[in-house]
Design a protein around this motif. Structure first.
Motif, short mmCIF file in Angstrom:
data_model
loop_
_atom_site.label_atom_id
_atom_site.label_comp_id
_atom_site.label_asym_id
_atom_site.label_seq_id
_atom_site.Cartn_x
_atom_site.Cartn_y
_atom_site.Cartn_z
N THR A 89 -2.78 7.44 8.87
CA THR A 89 -3.01 7.93 10.20
C THR A 89 -4.25 7.56 10.64
O THR A 89 -4.92 7.41 11.54
CB THR A 89 -3.21 9.51 9.88
OG1 THR A 89 -4.08 9.58 9.06
CG2 THR A 89 -2.00 10.07 9.62
N LYS A 92 -3.73 5.74 -0.68
CA LYS A 92 -2.80 6.57 0.45
C LYS A 92 -3.70 7.43 1.24
O LYS A 92 -3.27 7.98 1.99
CB LYS A 92 -1.87 7.62 -0.62
CG LYS A 92 -0.90 6.62 -1.37
CD LYS A 92 0.06 5.76 -0.50
CE LYS A 92 1.10 5.00 -1.48
NZ LYS A 92 0.64 3.74 -1.47
N THR A 93 -5.12 7.46 0.56
CA THR A 93 -5.74 8.86 1.47
C THR A 93 -6.99 7.76 1.70
O THR A 93 -7.50 7.12 1.33
CB THR A 93 -6.06 9.97 0.62
OG1 THR A 93 -6.69 9.59 -0.53
CG2 THR A 93 -4.67 10.66 0.37
N ALA A 94 -8.00 8.52 3.00
CA ALA A 94 -9.06 7.94 3.14
C ALA A 94 -10.06 9.17 3.54
O ALA A 94 -9.50 10.23 3.90
CB ALA A 94 -9.03 7.45 4.44
N PRO A 150 -9.48 2.02 1.94
CA PRO A 150 -8.16 2.12 2.54
C PRO A 150 -7.89 1.58 3.80
O PRO A 150 -6.79 1.68 4.25
CB PRO A 150 -8.18 3.71 2.86
CG PRO A 150 -9.82 4.07 3.09
CD PRO A 150 -10.59 2.91 2.48
N GLU A 202 -13.58 14.37 5.79
CA GLU A 202 -12.24 15.23 5.69
C GLU A 202 -11.31 14.23 4.97
O GLU A 202 -11.29 13.09 5.32
CB GLU A 202 -12.01 15.53 7.06
CG GLU A 202 -10.87 16.47 7.21
CD GLU A 202 -10.62 16.61 8.62
OE1 GLU A 202 -9.35 16.60 8.93
OE2 GLU A 202 -11.42 16.91 9.47
N GLU A 203 -10.16 14.68 4.07
CA GLU A 203 -9.53 13.68 3.54
C GLU A 203 -8.28 13.54 4.40
O GLU A 203 -7.67 14.67 4.81
CB GLU A 203 -9.15 14.09 2.07
CG GLU A 203 -8.34 13.19 1.46
CD GLU A 203 -8.33 13.36 -0.33
OE1 GLU A 203 -8.21 12.46 -0.75
OE2 GLU A 203 -8.33 14.35 -0.54
N VAL A 204 -8.02 12.43 4.70
CA VAL A 204 -6.39 12.05 5.61
C VAL A 204 -5.74 11.21 5.02
O VAL A 204 -6.02 10.35 4.09
CB VAL A 204 -6.98 11.91 7.10
CG1 VAL A 204 -7.92 12.94 7.71
CG2 VAL A 204 -7.80 10.34 6.94
N ALA A 205 -4.57 10.91 5.37
CA ALA A 205 -3.77 9.93 5.04
C ALA A 205 -4.01 8.57 5.44
O ALA A 205 -4.37 8.63 6.67
CB ALA A 205 -2.04 10.29 5.37
N ALA A 206 -4.10 7.37 4.84
CA ALA A 206 -4.64 6.49 5.23
C ALA A 206 -3.69 5.64 6.27
O ALA A 206 -4.45 5.11 7.17
CB ALA A 206 -4.69 5.32 4.05
#
Length: 706
Positions: free
Chosen positions: A219, A202-204, A235, A213-217
């Protein structure tokens, strides 16, 4: 102007549910293009006016289903609501529990209040029957009078009229439990496909201004660079920018051994980075990554019904009214013609109605097909639809492309031969020095072989390409030339032995380059596009199953013959795309069912013409779009596996139809003979439905051992 709307419908478990909704919606003016998929719980349609959407919701709700609109784009953010919670939280679960409590209270009150049993049991029955009857009436008004709810309502009300109130209450409860079990089973089939999309994290971790920086995959955009730590799942689909690691592709391809991948190579979403840190440039958005495409193809595939499924659909349309007629005749004829007691025969007639529930029969095919498609997708075998799954099992001939399908699609060094004092290592070192910076496939093959042999490749100086002849340059203070035998012979004559060796290598379909050091012949390097490691085994399995493989290639006849000999397969060479198409059509006119396997754009016409077109490997998008299926890992063995999966699925469907009809036949006889009554009849239908679904679920585990 017309809009496409998409809804999520909760509570559809089998084809008869879908048909009921479809029949009701076709009567609403301004609605067209209705497509319903019970496995993914989606309803799509075209509406003429924007406000028709509310009407759609009302019609579906009246039939007793939950409905929520979904945007056409919001396809893969599976917003699955309550239907995915525990069974007791679903509407069906709550109704079954209430009905059960009602029956239990009626039974305990009947102990205390003798004489009131009929009223108590009727009240208990009403808890479950009122919602069922409401749905039956809504369906009848919407043009579907012969639904399972109608059969149920007639049977339960009839049982009360002839004084069998206790049994009527039990039958309603069993029916609700059966519906609940169907819902749970259908949910399992849905979950098996959705579990694929859960492979993608779910994250990348994205690189921004030098920090992570951790973001939602979801996006991630094409071109973003993400960091993937050892042990993490990748991801997004992408290309490695820096780093090298072994990638475990088992979740996506079923390939057990991790593949080493480095700079410039592609990686798929959902695969696992095992031991090195990687930086990956994203090449596809979340909704277009390999897994999302697989899920979408499987979902679309389920909307394309298989021929068997269409037959069952047509069959059940006439089947339910026929059951009502038979039930009525059983109830009326013996008392009228033979003076038999009315009560007993009306009871038997009602039991016949319950035995007639078509649910198990209607679900027998789609459940197996959904499971077959999901089982394939889990192993990287993409099959677009039930019809394709059905045809695959009948295939008698397979036409395979050579380059990239039977072979790796890139040349490899096969022989290094010395002509003078120099050793094989020296020859490779000099040739690789000349080819170090070239992107030509043969040059790459020579450099790869030198590196594999542990030779340090130092680029030569003053490298020049001589168009069509070869390359020249200098290394270790000597002049070097690497090129075709003809160009080499123009510099210095080759010995007769060397000429003979070159001729025999060329006979084997290999391309030979001659290395000249200081203008005298030093060695030969032969390269060829070699067969995939499982090609021989894959073709053997096909032949063992009585399927005739034939190799089609645009390559020259000599190379084709050499590879065909090694693989023991018939070959046709020097073909243009239209020739491949012609050969596929020729095989079809001989009465063969033809599968065509290929990986390139030039295969698209033949893929489309074959009975089944299978795209190979990551292949080109065009091949994937025109093909009916795809083997994502490019293994030749997988073609045999696909055919085996088809046969297993079709066998499963036959078993399912046999179970459904067999149980009905047995209970029909025992009912008319007076051995079994109402509630075993409803149990038979529920039992058959659950057995059929469970049997279909077996396919999810099958197909590994081909």
């Amino acid at each position: 102007m017309s809009d496409r709307l998409r809804f999520r419908v909760e509570g559809m478990d089998c084809g008869s549910c879908a048909r009921k909704i479809e029949t009701a919606l076709t009567r609403v003016p301004g609605i067209s293009d209705i497509s319903i998929n019970t496995t993914t719980e989606t309803l799509r349609l075209r509406v003429a006016h924007a406000d028709t959407g509310e009407q759609v919701e009302k019609v579906v709700r009246d039939l007793g289903y939950g409905i929520t609109p979904v945007g056409e784009g919001a396809h893969h953010h599976h917003d699955h609501g309550a239907a995915d919670g525990p069974w007791w939280q679903s509407a069906k679960g709550r109704l079954a529990i209430l009905s059960g409590l009602g029956l239990a209270s009626a039974w305990s009150l009947a102990m205390v209040l003798p004489g009131y049993e009929p009223w108590l049991y009727t009240a208990a029955m009403a808890i479950g029957l009122v919602p069922i009857a409401r749905r039956a009436i809504a369906a009848a008004m919407a043009g579907a009078p012969f639904t399972i709810e109608t059969l149920m309502t007639v049977a339960a009300v009839g049982a009360v009229i002839i004084g069998e109130t206790e049994e009527a209450a039990i039958v309603v409860l069993l029916f609700l439990v059966g519906e609940l079990l169907e819902g749970v089973a259908a949910g399992r089939a849905r979950a098996s496909i959705r579990s694929l999309s859960d492979l993608v994290p779910k994250t990348a971790l994205i690189e921004r201004n030098g920090s992570l920086e951790e973001v939602a995959a979801v996006t991630l955009a094409v071109g973003d660079v993400i960091a993937v730590r050892p042990g993490d799942r990748i991801p997004a689909d992408g290309m490695i920018v820096s780093g090298e690691s072994a990638i475990d592709e088992a979740p996506v391809t079923g390939e057990s051994t991790p593949k080493r991948k480095g700079e410039g190579e592609t990686v798929f979403a959902g695969t696992i980075n095992t031991d090195g840190s990687l930086h990956v440039r994203v090449t596809a958005e979340a909704r277009d990554n390999t897994i999302a495409r697989v899920v979408r193809l499987v979902e679309e595939a389920q909307e394309a019904k298989a021929p068997t499924e269409r037959f069952i659909d047509r069959f059940s349309r006439y089947y339910t009214p026929a059951v009502l007629v038979v039930g009525a005749l059983v109830a009326i004829l013996p008392p009228l013609l033979a003076g038999q007691p009315w009560g007993e025969w009306v009871y038997k007639g009602l039991a016949v109605l319950l035995i007639g529930c078509p649910c198990a029969l209607v679900i027998s095919t789609p459940a197996a097909i959904a499971a077959g498609l999901a089982a394939g997708a889990r192993r990287g075998l993409l099959i677009k639809g039930g019809a394709v799954l059905e045809t695959l099992g009948k295939v008698t001939a397979v036409a395979l492309d050579k380059t990239g399908t039977l072979t790796e699609g890139r040349p490899q060094v096969t022989d290094v031969i010395t002509l003078g004092e120099a050793t094989g290592r020296d020859i490779l070192e000099d040739a690789a020095a000349l080819d170090a910076t070239s992107s030509h496939p043969i040059a790459k093959a020579i450099v790869a072989r030198a590196q594999a042999d542990g030779i340090e490749v130092v680029p030569a100086v003053g490298v020049m390409a001589l168009g069509g002849k070869g390359v020249k340059g200098r290394a270790r203070r000597r002049s070097l030339f690497l090129g075709s035998p003809k160009a080499a012979a123009a510099i210095a004559p080759l010995s007769p032995e060397a000429e003979a060796r070159i001729a025999s290598l060329q006979e084997e379909g290999k391309t030979v380059s001659v290395l000249m050091v200081s203008d005298s012949p030093a060695g030969l390097i032969a390269v060829r596009d070699e067969p995939r490691e499982d090609a021989l085994e894959g073709l053997k399995v096909l032949k063992a199953r009585g399927i005739a493989p034939v190799m089609l290639t645009g390559d020259n006849a000599r190379t084709a013959a050499a590879i065909a000999r090694a693989l023991g397969v018939e070959s046709r060479a020097d073909l243009l795309p239209q020739d491949k198409l012609r050969i596929v059509n020729e095989l079809k006119t001989q009465g063969q069912v033809v599968a065509k396997v290929g990986d390139g754009i030039n295969d698209a016409p033949a893929l489309a013409a074959a009975d089944v077109g299978i795209a190979m490997g990551g292949g080109t998008d065009v091949a994937l779009e025109t093909a009916d299926g795809a083997v994502l890992h490019g293994r030749v063995l997988d073609i045999a596996r696909m055919i085996a999966l088809s046969k297993a699925t079709m066998g499963n469907i036959r078993q399912n139809i046999g179970v459904a009809l067999g149980l009905k036949a047995v209970f029909l006889v025992t009912t008319v003979l007076g051995i079994t009554g109402l509630w075993p009849a409803i149990l038979a239908d529920t039992g058959a439905t659950v057995l059929v679904t469970a049997n279909a679920m077996r396919l999810l585990g099958a197909g590994r051992n081909v």
